[in-house]
Write an enzyme that holds these catalytic residues in place. Structure first.
Site, PDB file in Angstrom:
ATOM      1  N   GLU A 119       0.853  -1.176   0.000  1.00 58.95           N
ATOM      2  CA  GLU A 119       0.000   0.000   0.000  1.00 58.95           C
ATOM      3  C   GLU A 119       0.899   1.241   0.000  1.00 58.95           C
ATOM      4  O   GLU A 119       2.011   1.222   0.522  1.00 58.95           O
ATOM      5  CB  GLU A 119      -0.844  -0.028   1.279  1.00 58.95           C
ATOM      6  CG  GLU A 119      -1.746   1.164   1.503  1.00 58.95           C
ATOM      7  CD  GLU A 119      -2.403   1.126   2.883  1.00 58.95           C
ATOM      8  OE1 GLU A 119      -3.490   1.701   3.025  1.00 58.95           O
ATOM      9  OE2 GLU A 119      -1.825   0.518   3.824  1.00 58.95           O
ATOM     10  N   LYS A 166      -9.719   0.426  -1.501  1.00 58.13           N
ATOM     11  CA  LYS A 166      -9.778  -0.021  -0.112  1.00 58.13           C
ATOM     12  C   LYS A 166     -11.151   0.270   0.502  1.00 58.13           C
ATOM     13  O   LYS A 166     -11.633   1.402   0.471  1.00 58.13           O
ATOM     14  CB  LYS A 166      -8.687   0.689   0.687  1.00 58.13           C
ATOM     15  CG  LYS A 166      -8.559   0.266   2.144  1.00 58.13           C
ATOM     16  CD  LYS A 166      -7.415   1.034   2.788  1.00 58.13           C
ATOM     17  CE  LYS A 166      -7.184   0.615   4.228  1.00 58.13           C
ATOM     18  NZ  LYS A 166      -6.073   1.398   4.840  1.00 58.13           N
ATOM     19  N   CYS A 194      -4.425  -3.386   3.830  1.00 55.26           N
ATOM     20  CA  CYS A 194      -4.098  -2.987   5.200  1.00 55.26           C
ATOM     21  C   CYS A 194      -5.232  -3.259   6.197  1.00 55.26           C
ATOM     22  O   CYS A 194      -5.463  -4.402   6.571  1.00 55.26           O
ATOM     23  CB  CYS A 194      -3.676  -1.528   5.210  1.00 55.26           C
ATOM     24  SG  CYS A 194      -2.604  -1.084   6.613  1.00 55.26           S
TER      25      CYS A 194
END
Length: 267
Positions: free
Chosen positions: A40, A109, A145
């Site tokens: 990321e 995300k 993440c």
């Protein structure tokens, strides 16, 4: 299939970060990898402005990433920032771009990191849909993440055919955080009976750089985890390149011996 996880530490400069990608992609290819995963925020590290560098998927940074993938004849997965939903420059999206070997897709995300004193939602719009892609007969799911704390995304990817889940991260540092990262990677592999490729930004402290503020800048410890939750390969906190040979047959074996996807109840 041989894959590589490129545990790099990116900074503010976009061109320097692309040079890191080119270097690690070449090293991954030289090591026999067909797919290389970057963290990321490969485009620019957290703790820097994102609004001024966000660009569409056909912009110059993404185009250069495609060129690197084409030059090396390899699939690249890397984190970048694209314009937010409003298109007015107010927010960005935290995007994974997948490109190379005839593959072109992206994932925004879904779960934003509003925790441990950091508010990602202040500057980032959340994605809305899971994304999978197929390469060389293997289906991969994507996650970023904080997504790793939410099992449903990983099982949804598995329901969509994923045998491997890729997680790209810039994990926040702090007491116990590296242990949590590895624990969660193992748990999500077992939840979904998938192989998990969890690639994080390296730990700046490993290079003598102390983090400033609450921005999550990485702890390292990229891991490859089996569908039974066993860590197969792991890096420490420093930058590095991790190789692993994936055998999708182990996913079939796990789902035969431990059919959690088939046995679960949906409430």
């Amino acid at each position: 299939m041989r894959i590589a996880l490129a545990q790099i530490i990116t900074g503010r400069d976009l061109a320097e970060n692309l040079a890191l990608v080119a270097d690690y992609a070449a090293r991954a290819k030289a090591g026999g990898a067909e797919l290389v995963v970057f963290p990321e925020a490969t485009m620019r590290a957290f703790g820097n402005s994102l609004l001024d560098i966000a660009e569409p998927l056909d912009g110059p940074w993404a185009s250069r990433l495609r060129a690197i993938a084409a030059d090396q004849d390899i699939v690249i997965v890397a984190g970048m920032f694209t314009p937010g939903a409003g298109g007015d420059g107010g927010k960005v999206r935290n995007t994974l771009l997948v490109t190379g070997r005839g593959i072109e897709t992206s994932y925004d995300k879904i779960h934003l990191f509003d925790a441990f004193g950091f508010a990602e939602s202040d500057t980032v719009d959340a994605g809305t849909s899971p994304v999978t892609f197929e390469f060389d007969g293997v289906t991969f799911g994507l996650a970023t993440c904080y997504d790793i704390r939410f099992p449903a995304l990983f099982t949804e990817n598995a329901d969509r055919g994923a045998e491997v889940n890729i997680v790209c991260a810039s994990w926040g540092s702090g007491p116990g955080k590296a242990d949590q990262w590895k624990l969660l990677a193992r748990a999500r592999a077992a939840d979904s009976t998938t192989l998990v490729l969890a690639c994080g930004q390296g730990d700046p402290a490993s290079q003598g750089i102390e983090p400033k503020g609450a921005a999550p800048t990485g702890v390292g410890h990229s891991v490859v985890v089996s569908p039974f939750g066993e860590v197969l390969e792991e890096l420490d906190g420093a930058p590095g390149l991790l190789f692993a040979d994936l055998d999708p047959a182990v996913v079939k074996e796990a789902r035969t011996k431990l059919p959690v996807l088939a046995n679960r109840h949906k409430f």
